[in-house]
Structures are given as structure tokens and as C-alpha cells.
Design a protein around this motif. Structure first.
Motif, PDB file in Angstrom:
ATOM      1  N   ASP A  69      -5.805   7.138   5.024  1.00  0.00           N
ATOM      2  CA  ASP A  69      -7.144   6.902   5.571  1.00  0.00           C
ATOM      3  C   ASP A  69      -7.549   5.459   5.278  1.00  0.00           C
ATOM      4  O   ASP A  69      -7.752   5.079   4.117  1.00  0.00           O
ATOM      5  CB  ASP A  69      -8.132   7.877   4.938  1.00  0.00           C
ATOM      6  N   GLU A  70      -7.675   4.648   6.318  1.00  0.00           N
ATOM      7  CA  GLU A  70      -8.038   3.242   6.145  1.00  0.00           C
ATOM      8  C   GLU A  70      -9.406   3.076   5.510  1.00  0.00           C
ATOM      9  O   GLU A  70      -9.612   2.218   4.650  1.00  0.00           O
ATOM     10  CB  GLU A  70      -7.989   2.522   7.488  1.00  0.00           C
ATOM     11  N   THR A  71     -10.354   3.913   5.916  1.00  0.00           N
ATOM     12  CA  THR A  71     -11.703   3.826   5.349  1.00  0.00           C
ATOM     13  C   THR A  71     -11.667   4.085   3.853  1.00  0.00           C
ATOM     14  O   THR A  71     -12.343   3.409   3.064  1.00  0.00           O
ATOM     15  CB  THR A  71     -12.634   4.832   6.040  1.00  0.00           C
ATOM     16  N   LYS A  72     -10.870   5.055   3.433  1.00  0.00           N
ATOM     17  CA  LYS A  72     -10.737   5.350   2.002  1.00  0.00           C
ATOM     18  C   LYS A  72     -10.147   4.153   1.259  1.00  0.00           C
ATOM     19  O   LYS A  72     -10.640   3.771   0.189  1.00  0.00           O
ATOM     20  CB  LYS A  72      -9.839   6.571   1.808  1.00  0.00           C
ATOM     21  N   LEU A  73      -9.110   3.556   1.837  1.00  0.00           N
ATOM     22  CA  LEU A  73      -8.479   2.405   1.196  1.00  0.00           C
ATOM     23  C   LEU A  73      -9.467   1.268   0.999  1.00  0.00           C
ATOM     24  O   LEU A  73      -9.509   0.632  -0.064  1.00  0.00           O
ATOM     25  CB  LEU A  73      -7.300   1.910   2.045  1.00  0.00           C
ATOM     26  N   ARG A  74     -10.244   0.993   2.032  1.00  0.00           N
ATOM     27  CA  ARG A  74     -11.164  -0.145   1.963  1.00  0.00           C
ATOM     28  C   ARG A  74     -12.331   0.113   1.023  1.00  0.00           C
ATOM     29  O   ARG A  74     -13.056  -0.818   0.659  1.00  0.00           O
ATOM     30  CB  ARG A  74     -11.660  -0.485   3.372  1.00  0.00           C
ATOM     31  N   GLY A  75     -12.512   1.364   0.621  1.00  0.00           N
ATOM     32  CA  GLY A  75     -13.574   1.677  -0.331  1.00  0.00           C
ATOM     33  C   GLY A  75     -13.116   1.649  -1.772  1.00  0.00           C
ATOM     34  O   GLY A  75     -13.925   1.857  -2.688  1.00  0.00           O
ATOM     35  N   MET A  76     -11.843   1.376  -1.987  1.00  0.00           N
ATOM     36  CA  MET A  76     -11.279   1.370  -3.329  1.00  0.00           C
ATOM     37  C   MET A  76     -11.194  -0.048  -3.883  1.00  0.00           C
ATOM     38  O   MET A  76     -11.248  -1.019  -3.138  1.00  0.00           O
ATOM     39  CB  MET A  76      -9.878   2.004  -3.310  1.00  0.00           C
ATOM     40  N   ARG A  77     -11.043  -0.155  -5.203  1.00  0.00           N
ATOM     41  CA  ARG A  77     -10.744  -1.455  -5.796  1.00  0.00           C
ATOM     42  C   ARG A  77      -9.396  -1.927  -5.283  1.00  0.00           C
ATOM     43  O   ARG A  77      -8.521  -1.123  -4.966  1.00  0.00           O
ATOM     44  CB  ARG A  77     -10.703  -1.358  -7.316  1.00  0.00           C
ATOM     45  N   ASN A  78      -9.206  -3.244  -5.219  1.00  0.00           N
ATOM     46  CA  ASN A  78      -8.002  -3.786  -4.601  1.00  0.00           C
ATOM     47  C   ASN A  78      -6.725  -3.223  -5.229  1.00  0.00           C
ATOM     48  O   ASN A  78      -5.802  -2.802  -4.523  1.00  0.00           O
ATOM     49  CB  ASN A  78      -7.995  -5.313  -4.709  1.00  0.00           C
ATOM     50  N   HIS A  89       1.858   5.783  -0.278  1.00  0.00           N
ATOM     51  CA  HIS A  89       1.898   6.413   1.037  1.00  0.00           C
ATOM     52  C   HIS A  89       2.956   5.758   1.928  1.00  0.00           C
ATOM     53  O   HIS A  89       3.676   6.442   2.669  1.00  0.00           O
ATOM     54  CB  HIS A  89       0.521   6.336   1.709  1.00  0.00           C
ATOM     55  N   GLY A  90       3.048   4.442   1.865  1.00  0.00           N
ATOM     56  CA  GLY A  90       4.051   3.752   2.672  1.00  0.00           C
ATOM     57  C   GLY A  90       5.459   4.146   2.294  1.00  0.00           C
ATOM     58  O   GLY A  90       6.331   4.326   3.157  1.00  0.00           O
ATOM     59  N   ASP A  91       5.693   4.323   0.996  1.00  0.00           N
ATOM     60  CA  ASP A  91       6.995   4.766   0.506  1.00  0.00           C
ATOM     61  C   ASP A  91       7.334   6.132   1.089  1.00  0.00           C
ATOM     62  O   ASP A  91       8.456   6.376   1.563  1.00  0.00           O
ATOM     63  CB  ASP A  91       6.956   4.818  -1.018  1.00  0.00           C
ATOM     64  N   THR A 131      -1.957   6.650  12.037  1.00  0.00           N
ATOM     65  CA  THR A 131      -3.317   6.134  11.926  1.00  0.00           C
ATOM     66  C   THR A 131      -3.292   4.650  11.559  1.00  0.00           C
ATOM     67  O   THR A 131      -2.242   4.084  11.221  1.00  0.00           O
ATOM     68  CB  THR A 131      -4.085   6.892  10.831  1.00  0.00           C
ATOM     69  N   ILE A 132      -4.452   4.027  11.616  1.00  0.00           N
ATOM     70  CA  ILE A 132      -4.569   2.649  11.152  1.00  0.00           C
ATOM     71  C   ILE A 132      -4.117   2.562   9.695  1.00  0.00           C
ATOM     72  O   ILE A 132      -3.386   1.646   9.292  1.00  0.00           O
ATOM     73  CB  ILE A 132      -6.020   2.143  11.281  1.00  0.00           C
ATOM     74  N   GLY A 133      -4.513   3.541   8.894  1.00  0.00           N
ATOM     75  CA  GLY A 133      -4.136   3.566   7.492  1.00  0.00           C
ATOM     76  C   GLY A 133      -2.638   3.737   7.284  1.00  0.00           C
ATOM     77  O   GLY A 133      -2.069   3.171   6.341  1.00  0.00           O
ATOM     78  N   ASP A 134      -1.986   4.524   8.144  1.00  0.00           N
ATOM     79  CA  ASP A 134      -0.530   4.697   8.043  1.00  0.00           C
ATOM     80  C   ASP A 134       0.185   3.361   8.223  1.00  0.00           C
ATOM     81  O   ASP A 134       1.116   3.032   7.471  1.00  0.00           O
ATOM     82  CB  ASP A 134      -0.030   5.673   9.105  1.00  0.00           C
ATOM     83  N   VAL A 135      -0.229   2.602   9.231  1.00  0.00           N
ATOM     84  CA  VAL A 135       0.421   1.314   9.490  1.00  0.00           C
ATOM     85  C   VAL A 135       0.108   0.338   8.353  1.00  0.00           C
ATOM     86  O   VAL A 135       0.974  -0.439   7.931  1.00  0.00           O
ATOM     87  CB  VAL A 135      -0.016   0.744  10.852  1.00  0.00           C
TER      88      VAL A 135
END
Length: 533
Positions: free
Chosen positions: A48-57, A67-69, A286-290
């Protein structure tokens, strides 16, 4: 899967009509994905891209990497959207099918009408099926070669073949390209200023990180004569990916490979709710998958040498072997192989950023037409990591690596890039990120990307010792054969630059720096796990 029912683009009304008119067999074909979903389910766990962008770097980076792995290793099935409509109920094909035009009887797009335009595959259901030598994320054998029909001719004489290279150290490759592009464009801009000062056009050499790209002549009004440029496009953008040097950045490479080879189409590629490959599934990535794949691949460890592995006790080398490597390194330089296969380049800023901080290396618009920023891919709020410190793999301690006796209580980040005294990342690439005309011996039947049928990007040699076969189509099964081809081509194409001792086609006894750069890549995922050699 939770979202499977939303992602299926099968219309039950049409299915019912086919059932009534054609019998149960048609029903089985049309509802294939639904049946698989009920009995088996999909494999992919979407990011989930939105989840990623809400996290600390740091947390976002670790989550994306994990997830990419998983996605890189997944064996996708029909529910996930793997494959495409390639005729006769099949989802995968080793051979291009430009004869399949329009829609099939079920109203689904066939091979030659897929969106975007297809020239190959899909031919596998996993990234790792083509990147498996010597281990996951590595290279492919010739049995995994990709057959492409750039002109969609259906004529095998006009097809081309590609062998998948390893993906080690990709983040450093993109960062090198970014800094080299910045340097080249700075030279151009400086020449324009000089032209305005002098009142006459200025001719200046183009060089970055020791690679010569010819020259340009610039006028005060911004007019640029690019006729003397070598090995790069007129836009002065270094494109470090694919055999022809046709892709600029990893995200673009990822989504292209996903649809072309696996049939997994990203939302950013075709748009939300669009079944571009006629397989009955939408929103396959999804955007997050890529994003996850785009962070995982540049985080791959750097290839290491036999000498380095021996220094920490992971490999035993005899004095004879060490002497051979040293002698070969000298021969490699004497023969001027390092003119193109430069042993070392450096990155001033080792921070990889997704999206890139350079406009040339990110999307202004996604291929679907969507605005990346509106979907969370914002250069003002990138996900970043340090190539010299943050990559998760190949972190060795005495506890995780019993063979690493010299470590003591220290931790060795074997996968990270080393730094020089100025903090620059040292990249032992054995390449130059430049295209070269390799002559008629390697000319293909078609000029796929417009750079020339015999023009290829210099193949990097790091990792070469454990990623056979070699060359763009795997035609060289051994280093010896590849070196012989390379020396002959260098003499013919580069004006006799190779001045080896003895008879012209004499090959050194040892592969030299090629052997010194053998990538017996240990891959350690958890404490106590053994390195894979």
C-alpha cells in the motif's frame, strides 16, 4: 485474496450466455480465474503506497524492501494476473504472436492488441525464474532467453534474443548515471556561458567519471551541435539499463519487465480497472507493489571478489591462485580492456532516492497518464537509503557467520559499497555506461531501439565469474569464449586499441580482473544463516 473479487473483470451475464449457448466447457474457460480464486487464491500480498508514505523513512524502506523481496520471488498465478491472453486458453508463450489481433470470442484482447504494445512473452510467472544464477536475483541460463519481435513481423529471421543479466548493485548503477548526466549537462551549460562571453560558438569535450562521450559545439543562443557525440543520446542523459542502454531508471525497467515477461500489469502502466492484456484480471500490481520492487532491486548487494572473500575466511585461495589473479589484473590493463571496462568509478552522493531527485530519472507522468505526485510518488517526499550503509543483506557478524573468524566482535556489511576518504562510494563496476558499436559480428537483424543494430551498452563485469552465460543473447558459454570474442571485436571496431603481447588472438592464461571480480555472492538473510556461495 481479499481484493480478488474486485480485481476480476469477468461479467457473469456474458458467462451465463456462453454457458447456455456453448455448454459447460465455455463456462470453464470464462470463469477460470474465479474457479482458481475459490480453490487456490492468489499469491501476491499487495503493498500500500499510502501506508508507506505515512511511515518514517527507515521503516518505509524496510517494509518496501521486504515486500519487494517477496514479490520478486512469488510464483504468480491466474488470480494474481500472471500471464496474458496468448490464444487457445494459454497464458504464456516463448514465441511472439503478432498473428493474434483484436479480441477473442470472449471479448478479451489478444496478443497483438494488448495495451501497451507487446513484442514478447509473457514467458514466465516469476522474476526469479529468469534471475536465478548463481542464486536468486542473479542471471539467467540460455533456456530462459527472451525472444522479442520488435517489428511484430511474425518472421523468426527478424526476431532478437535477450539473456537476463544479474541485478546486483543496481542502485549504484542508477546513481552513477544520474551524476554523470548532471556532469554532462553542466559541461553543456558552461559552454553556452563561455560562448556568450566570447561571442563565438564553443566546442568542448564531454566526459564524466572518466568516460569520454565525444564533444559538442554550443552557441550563445543555446543551439547545440551534437554531431560529434559518442555513445549517448543527444539529450546527454546516460541510460544505464538494458543491453542497448535504453532505460534510464529502475522504476521504468521494473514495470516494463513485469508486463512483458510475466504479464503482471501495473496500475501506473495501464490505469486503474484496465485489463490491458486480456487475462480477465485488473490492477495486477499496485503503485505500492512497483515501489516495493523499485526499492528492493537497487538495494541488492554489490558483487564481491574472491580476494575479498578470502580475506574474511569465506573462501580459501592458494598462493598460485592469488598470483594468477594479480597477473591477470595486470594483463587486463596492458590489453587496455579497462578503457571500456573501467575497474572503478565513484559516486559523490551515495543516497538512492525514489523518486529520483533528478527530473530526468523519474516520471513526469505515468504511462497511464496519471500524475505520480497525486499517487504518492513525490520527489519532495522521497523514500531514500544510503548505498554505503543501509542495504539489509550480507551483514556479517561472528554469530551469523562461523567462517568469518577475522571479524571478532565487529560487524561487516559486505553488501554495502565501500567509501573513500572523501565519503564517496566506490563502485567497482568494470563498465563505462556508454554505448559502443560492436561491429557486424554482433549486429542484429533489426535495430530495436534506434541506437544501431550493432550498438550495445558496455556490459559491466562485476559479478561475471558466477553469472554465465555471457553477451546479450548468451552465445558465449564460458569466459574464455567471451574474452576471445571481446578481443576480436575490440581490434576490429576500436581501431586496434588492443595491443596484446604475442599473436593477435592470444588470450591471457588467466581472466585477470574478470576473475578477480568473481561474484561468489553470499546472501545472508538472518542471523545464523549460511552464506550461499
Amino acid at each position: 485474496m481479499k481484493n480478488a473479487s474486485r480485481r476480476l473483470s469477468i461479467r457473469l451475464g456474458v458467462a451465463a450466455a456462453l454457458l447456455a449457448g456453448s455448454g459447460v466447457g465455455s463456462w470453464a474457460i470464462v470463469t477460470e480465474v474465479s474457479l482458481v480464486d475459490k480453490l487456490h487464491g492468489g499469491v501476491i500480498e499487495h503493498e500500500d503506497e499510502t501506508k508507506l508514505r505515512g511511515m518514517r523513512n527507515r521503516d518505509a524502506y524496510n517494509d518496501a524492501f521486504t515486500h519487494g523481496d517477496a514479490i520478486f520471488s512469488d510464483l504468480f498465478n491466474a488470480v494474481d494476473g500472471a500471464g496474458a491472453n496468448v490464444g487457445n486458453g494459454a497464458r504464456f508463450t516463448r514465441f511472439p504472436r503478432p498473428d493474434l489481433v483484436g479480441k477473442d470470442a470472449e471479448g478479451r484482447l489478444m496478443w497483438a492488441s494488448h495495451i501497451p504494445k507487446r513484442i514478447t512473452g509473457p514467458d514466465t510467472n516469476s522474476c526469479n525464474s529468469c534471475h536465478a544464477l548463481p542464486a536468486g536475483d542473479g542471471a539467467a541460463d540460455t533456456g530462459s532467453n527472451v525472444i522479442r519481435d520488435p517489428g511484430r513481423t511474425g518472421n523468426p529471421a527478424l526476431w532478437i534474443s535477450r539473456n537476463a543479466p544479474h541485478v546486483f548493485g543496481l542502485g549504484a548503477v542508477q546513481r552513477l548515471a544520474e551524476e554523470m548526466t548532471a556532469k554532462l549537462k553542466g559541461i553543456r551549460d558552461g559552454a553556452q556561458q563561455d560562448a556568450c562571453t566570447s561571442g563565438a560558438p564553443v566546442t568542448t569535450a564531454l566526459a564524466a567519471r572518466g568516460t569520454n562521450f565525444g564533444s559538442i559545439t554550443v552557441s550563445c543562443d543555446g543551439t547545440v551541435d551534437t554531431s560529434a557525440i559518442e555513445g549517448i543520446d543527444k539529450d546527454l542523459i546516460v541510460k544505464p539499463f538494458q543491453w542497448k542502454g535504453s532505460k534510464k531508471f529502475i522504476r521504468d525497467f521494473v514495470r516494463g519487465a513485469a508486463t512483458n515477461e510475466i504479464g503482471m500489469q501495473g496500475v501506473e502502466l495501464v490505469g486503474e480497472g484496465v485489463d490491458g492484456d486480456g487475462d480477465g484480471v485488473v490492477d495486477e500490481l499496485t503503485i505500492g507493489d512497483v515501489t516495493a520492487l523499485t526499492m528492493y532491486q537497487p538495494s541488492q548487494p554489490r558483487p564481491v571478489t574472491k580476494l575479498e572473500l578470502a580475506s574474511i575466511g569465506l573462501l580459501q585461495l592458494s598462493d598460485v591462485e592469488k598470483a594468477a589473479i594479480k597477473r591477470g589484473t595486470g594483463v587486463f590493463g596492458d590489453l587496455q580492456c579497462d578503457t571500456c571496462h573501467k575497474p572503478q568509478m565513484k559516486i559523490s552522493n551515495p543516497i538512492f532516492s525514489e523518486p529520483s531527485q533528478m527530473a530526468e530519472y523519474r516520471d513526469a507522468k505515468f504511462p497511464s497518464g496519471a500524475d505520480p505526485v497525486s499517487l504518492g510518488i513525490d520527489p519532495a517526499h522521497p523514500m531514500t537509503f544510503d548505498l554505503t550503509r543501509d542495504t539489509p543483506e550480507n551483514v556479517l557478524t561472528a554469530a551469523s557467520c562461523a567462517e568469518c573468524k577475522v571479524l571478532g566482535s565487529h560487524t561487516l556489511h559486505l553488501g554495502a559499497f565501500k567509501k573513500d576518504s572523501l565519503g564517496r562510494a566506490i563502485i567497482n563496476l568494470y563498465g563505462d555506461l556508454k554505448r559502443h558499436d560492436m561491429g557486424p559480428g554482433l549486429a542484429e537483424a533489426v535495430d530495436e531501439v534506434g541506437t544501431g543494430a550493432s550498438v550495445f551498452l558496455t556490459r559491466t563485469l562485476w559479478g561475471v565469474g558466477s553469472t554465465a552465460p555471457y553477451m546479450h543473447d548468451g552465445r558465449s558459454s564460458t569466459l574464455t569464449r567471451a574474452r576471445r570474442r571481446g578481443r576480436r571485436l575490440a581490434r576490429r571496431v576500436h581501431g586496434g586499441v588492443v595491443q596484446g603481447p604475442g599473436r593477435p588472438d592470444r588470450v591471457p592464461e588467466q581472466p585477470g580482473a574478470v576473475q578477480a571480480e568473481l561474484a561468489s555472492r553470499p546472501r545472508i538473510r538472518a542471523a545464523g544463516s549460511a552464506p550461499r556461495m
